[in-house]
Design a protein around this motif. Structure first.
Motif, PDB file in Angstrom:
ATOM      1  N   LYS A  12       0.827  -1.207   0.000  1.00  0.00           N
ATOM      2  CA  LYS A  12       0.000   0.000   0.000  1.00  0.00           C
ATOM      3  C   LYS A  12       0.864   1.261   0.000  1.00  0.00           C
ATOM      4  CE  LYS A  12      -4.229  -1.942   1.954  1.00  0.00           C
ATOM      5  NZ  LYS A  12      -5.011  -1.900   0.706  1.00  0.00           N
ATOM      6  N   VAL A  22      -7.197   6.651   9.606  1.00  0.00           N
ATOM      7  CA  VAL A  22      -7.209   5.363   8.911  1.00  0.00           C
ATOM      8  C   VAL A  22      -5.798   4.780   8.948  1.00  0.00           C
ATOM      9  CG1 VAL A  22      -7.691   4.164   6.737  1.00  0.00           C
ATOM     10  CG2 VAL A  22      -9.094   6.129   7.413  1.00  0.00           C
ATOM     11  N   LYS A  78      -3.351   1.541   7.873  1.00  0.00           N
ATOM     12  CA  LYS A  78      -3.263   0.417   6.944  1.00  0.00           C
ATOM     13  C   LYS A  78      -1.914  -0.290   7.062  1.00  0.00           C
ATOM     14  CE  LYS A  78      -6.352   2.593   3.585  1.00  0.00           C
ATOM     15  NZ  LYS A  78      -6.679   2.868   2.175  1.00  0.00           N
ATOM     16  N   GLY A 121      -7.514  -8.494   3.262  1.00  0.00           N
ATOM     17  CA  GLY A 121      -8.638  -7.592   3.506  1.00  0.00           C
ATOM     18  C   GLY A 121      -8.866  -7.243   4.963  1.00  0.00           C
ATOM     19  N   VAL A 155     -10.427   1.680  10.167  1.00  0.00           N
ATOM     20  CA  VAL A 155     -11.015   3.013  10.018  1.00  0.00           C
ATOM     21  C   VAL A 155     -11.529   3.392  11.399  1.00  0.00           C
ATOM     22  CG1 VAL A 155     -12.746   4.402   8.816  1.00  0.00           C
ATOM     23  CG2 VAL A 155     -11.650   2.489   7.630  1.00  0.00           C
ATOM     24  N   GLU A 214      -3.675   7.511   7.051  1.00  0.00           N
ATOM     25  CA  GLU A 214      -4.339   8.308   6.016  1.00  0.00           C
ATOM     26  C   GLU A 214      -5.406   9.189   6.618  1.00  0.00           C
ATOM     27  OE1 GLU A 214      -4.534   5.008   2.462  1.00  0.00           O
ATOM     28  OE2 GLU A 214      -6.279   6.295   2.760  1.00  0.00           O
ATOM     29  N   GLU A 215      -5.659  10.312   5.976  1.00  0.00           N
ATOM     30  CA  GLU A 215      -6.811  11.115   6.374  1.00  0.00           C
ATOM     31  C   GLU A 215      -8.081  10.354   6.048  1.00  0.00           C
ATOM     32  OE1 GLU A 215      -5.075  15.621   5.796  1.00  0.00           O
ATOM     33  OE2 GLU A 215      -7.150  15.191   5.242  1.00  0.00           O
ATOM     34  N   LYS A 216      -9.037  10.487   6.964  1.00  0.00           N
ATOM     35  CA  LYS A 216     -10.302   9.782   6.769  1.00  0.00           C
ATOM     36  C   LYS A 216     -11.201  10.594   5.837  1.00  0.00           C
ATOM     37  CE  LYS A 216     -13.961   7.978   9.729  1.00  0.00           C
ATOM     38  NZ  LYS A 216     -14.211   7.657  11.156  1.00  0.00           N
ATOM     39  N   GLU A 218     -18.421   4.474  -2.182  1.00  0.00           N
ATOM     40  CA  GLU A 218     -17.281   3.794  -2.805  1.00  0.00           C
ATOM     41  C   GLU A 218     -17.719   3.188  -4.135  1.00  0.00           C
ATOM     42  OE1 GLU A 218     -14.904   1.246  -0.203  1.00  0.00           O
ATOM     43  OE2 GLU A 218     -15.726   2.376   1.491  1.00  0.00           O
ATOM     44  N   MET A 263     -13.386   6.561  -3.993  1.00  0.00           N
ATOM     45  CA  MET A 263     -14.396   7.150  -3.114  1.00  0.00           C
ATOM     46  C   MET A 263     -14.774   8.496  -3.714  1.00  0.00           C
ATOM     47  SD  MET A 263     -14.270   7.759   1.005  1.00  0.00           S
ATOM     48  CE  MET A 263     -14.697   6.141   1.610  1.00  0.00           C
ATOM     49  N   LEU A 294      -8.851   5.054  -3.306  1.00  0.00           N
ATOM     50  CA  LEU A 294      -8.607   4.391  -2.018  1.00  0.00           C
ATOM     51  C   LEU A 294      -7.470   3.402  -2.158  1.00  0.00           C
ATOM     52  CD1 LEU A 294     -12.225   3.441  -0.915  1.00  0.00           C
ATOM     53  CD2 LEU A 294     -10.719   5.042   0.275  1.00  0.00           C
ATOM     54  N   GLU A 295      -7.530   2.644  -3.238  1.00  0.00           N
ATOM     55  CA  GLU A 295      -6.523   1.605  -3.442  1.00  0.00           C
ATOM     56  C   GLU A 295      -6.578   1.100  -4.869  1.00  0.00           C
ATOM     57  OE1 GLU A 295      -7.179  -2.243  -1.745  1.00  0.00           O
ATOM     58  OE2 GLU A 295      -9.292  -2.244  -2.263  1.00  0.00           O
TER      59      GLU A 295
HETATM   60  N1  LIG Z   1      -8.801   7.183   3.687  1.00  0.00           N
HETATM   61  C1  LIG Z   1      -9.938   6.518   3.958  1.00  0.00           C
HETATM   62  N2  LIG Z   1     -11.018   7.152   4.449  1.00  0.00           N
HETATM   63  C2  LIG Z   1     -12.151   6.492   4.744  1.00  0.00           C
HETATM   64  N3  LIG Z   1     -12.311   5.173   4.586  1.00  0.00           N
HETATM   65  C3  LIG Z   1     -11.267   4.460   4.093  1.00  0.00           C
HETATM   66  C4  LIG Z   1     -10.033   5.098   3.744  1.00  0.00           C
HETATM   67  N4  LIG Z   1      -9.198   4.151   3.283  1.00  0.00           N
HETATM   68  C5  LIG Z   1      -9.868   2.991   3.340  1.00  0.00           C
HETATM   69  N5  LIG Z   1     -11.116   3.152   3.822  1.00  0.00           N
HETATM   70  C6  LIG Z   1     -12.136   2.105   4.029  1.00  0.00           C
HETATM   71  O1  LIG Z   1     -11.487   0.888   4.305  1.00  0.00           O
HETATM   72  C7  LIG Z   1     -11.783  -0.088   3.296  1.00  0.00           C
HETATM   73  C8  LIG Z   1     -10.543  -0.950   3.056  1.00  0.00           C
HETATM   74  O2  LIG Z   1      -9.464  -0.153   2.598  1.00  0.00           O
HETATM   75  P1  LIG Z   1      -8.647  -0.536   1.298  1.00  0.00           P
HETATM   76  O3  LIG Z   1      -7.624   0.506   1.082  1.00  0.00           O
HETATM   77  O4  LIG Z   1      -9.607  -0.776   0.183  1.00  0.00           O
HETATM   78  O5  LIG Z   1      -7.882  -1.854   1.730  1.00  0.00           O
HETATM   79  P2  LIG Z   1      -8.200  -3.424   1.573  1.00  0.00           P
HETATM   80  O6  LIG Z   1      -9.240  -3.591   0.508  1.00  0.00           O
HETATM   81  O7  LIG Z   1      -6.886  -3.986   1.193  1.00  0.00           O
HETATM   82  O8  LIG Z   1      -8.643  -3.875   2.910  1.00  0.00           O
HETATM   83  C9  LIG Z   1     -12.234   0.727   2.100  1.00  0.00           C
HETATM   84  O9  LIG Z   1     -13.078  -0.035   1.265  1.00  0.00           O
HETATM   85  C10 LIG Z   1     -12.944   1.874   2.767  1.00  0.00           C
HETATM   86  O10 LIG Z   1     -14.243   1.499   3.170  1.00  0.00           O
END
Ligand SMILES: Nc1ncnc2c1ncn2[C@@H]1O[C@H](COP(=O)(O)OP(=O)(O)O)[C@@H](O)[C@H]1O
Ligand SMILES: [Mg+2]
Length: 437
Positions: free
Chosen positions: A106, A146, A148, A155, A160, A190-192, A197, A278, A287-288
């Protein structure tokens, strides 16, 4: 017409949908699935290959004259299976190891986004838990809610939070107690953000990006997004949250910069790119990235493709995607995941499944298998997510109703499924009262 053999790596609902879609092509002869599941067994040949052994996979490809290998899950891509097969002159759908870092790390992905102007949430990276905790507790850090884990954590590596205390707690779990092993040695804060989505999956050969209809996944196990995260409990496409304005913004800020970034960094990308987006008030943010198709998004986007998907995949692998005519249907699709009761926690397996044929016989219903197994006198449950039942229709409402018609035909002990898939998009509670009845 020359017909070709195809190898599909993986065993989930995603791979059954891939097998189903590829099997419709008049250019396809035999399909082999490694290791596959009971649903794939009905339309392809299952092979018990050790997919972690690259040499074994290569030998199988040579012996069975495989024209194209499609790699479903992320782990073999991150391990470099695509590189190895390409080094032996085989055609592969799936990025090389270096590009697969866009999902495998990530931090790599966020740095790529920052470097190439792809909009994403502001972030900080840490490899020292003390520094991470200090930042989380600072005035500036209070917005960074957030957390990670850097590496693949199935997953489960994202927290969050509502308060910095939860973040500090998470940092201790990931970086000090190492609950995700080495995946949590480095972390991101990360900032929330807030907003709906959207998943945009696309074919790419590094020059051209051809998106599937935008979809939405439902990650939580219970209705109204309650309960723990899962691999995904249902999806639908196209999503109305992806309107024309957002589409244009994504094409300009995300897709163009993504392609330019691949070039600038010399990344060989021939496969699927999944933009997890998002739609925030400040605009679309990434987001990813995932470097493969999503599960269960695949079960709704592939049935919406009009063109020959095998030809499109072959063009991806051969780096000539710009020649491809990629037509999408105007219809909608919805898929409902039937899970084993207890999933994503502990659950029992081995329950007989009934009604599969009756569901499949319904018009505009396709049943995709995930955790299923064939035994002597039938098919039994063998995983957390057991089936994904896809309904198709001219409108999203019709697709949703059709999917639930299919679900109602199927039974197994302790089956669990959500009764509100696509509810936000339809905004019509009466439909779901009917579904719950
Ligand atoms: N910066 C963010 N702000 C708010 N929600 C987030 C943020 N990053 C991730 N999320 C939430 O977390 C979930 C999982 O994050 P993600 O980056 O998709 O990682 P993974 O799918 O590998 O678990 C996202 O689908 C979203 O709902
Ligand atoms: Mg995600």
């Amino acid at each position: 017409m020359t017909k070709h053999n195809v190898l599909i790596i993986g065993s989930g609902g995603r791979e059954h949908a891939l097998t189903w879609a590829v099997s419709k092509s008049p250019h396809v002869d035999k399909i082999f699935c490694a290791p596959g599941n009971a649903g794939m067994d009905l339309i392809a040949s299952l092979v018990a290959l050790d997919i972690n052994n690259q040499e074994t996979v290569h030998r199988f490809i040579e012996e069975n004259k495989i024209k194209l290998t499609i790699i479903g899950p992320e782990a073999p891509l991150v391990e470099g299976l695509a590189d190895f097969l390409r080094s032996k002159n085989h055609l592969v759908v799936g990025p090389n190891r270096a590009a697969a870092q866009l999902e495998g790390s990530k931090i790599f992905a966020k740095n790529f986004m920052a470097k190439h102007g792809i909009p994403t949430a502001p972030f900080r990276t840490f490899d020292d838990p003390a520094k991470a905790k200090e930042f989380a507790r600072s005035t500036e850090g209070a917005r960074f809610l957030v957390l990670k884990a850097d590496g693949l954590a199935a997953g489960k590596g994202v927290i969050v939070a509502s308060t910095p205390d939860e973040i500090v707690d998470g940092i201790e779990q990931m970086m000090e107690k190492k609950v995700f092993g080495s995946a949590g040695e480095r972390i991101l804060l990360e900032e929330k953000m807030n907003g709906p989505e959207i998943s945009v999956l696309a074919l790419t050969d590094g020059e051209t990006v051809l998106p599937f209809p935008a979809s939405q996944d439902h990650k939580r196990v219970f209705d109204a997004d309650k309960g723990p995260n899962t691999g995904g409990m249902g999806a639908y496409a196209p999503t109305p949250f992806y309107d024309d304005a957002i589409r244009k913004e994504v094409e300009k800020n995300v897709i163009q910069n993504f392609l330019a970034g691949l070039k600038a960094d010399g990344l060989d990308y021939r496969g699927i790119i999944y933009f997890g987006l998002m739609a925030t008030f400040q605009g679309v943010r990434v987001l990813e990235f995932n470097v493969r198709m999503g599960d269960p998004e695949t079960q709704v986007v592939l049935p919406l493709v009009q063109s020959d998907i095998f030809e499109a995949f072959l063009a991806v692998a051969e780096g000539r995607l710009k020649e491809v005519q990629f037509d999408l249907k105007k219809d909608a699709a919805c898929t409902i995941v039937l899970a084993s009761g207890g999933y994503p926690g502990d659950f029992k397996k081995g329950f007989p499944i009934s009604g599969l044929e009756n569901a499949n016989k319904l018009k505009n219903v396709v049943v995709f298998h995930a955790g299923t197994k064939k035994i002597d006198d039938g098919i039994v449950t063998s995983g957390g997510r057991v089936l994904a039942v896809t309904g198709l229709g001219k409108t999203l409402e019709k697709a949703v109703l059709q999917a639930y018609q299919g679900v109602k035909k199927i039974e197994f002990q302790n089956a669990h499924y959500r009764r509100d898939i696509a509810a936000r998009a339809l905004n019509n509670p009466a439909i779901y009262e009917k579904i719950r009845a």
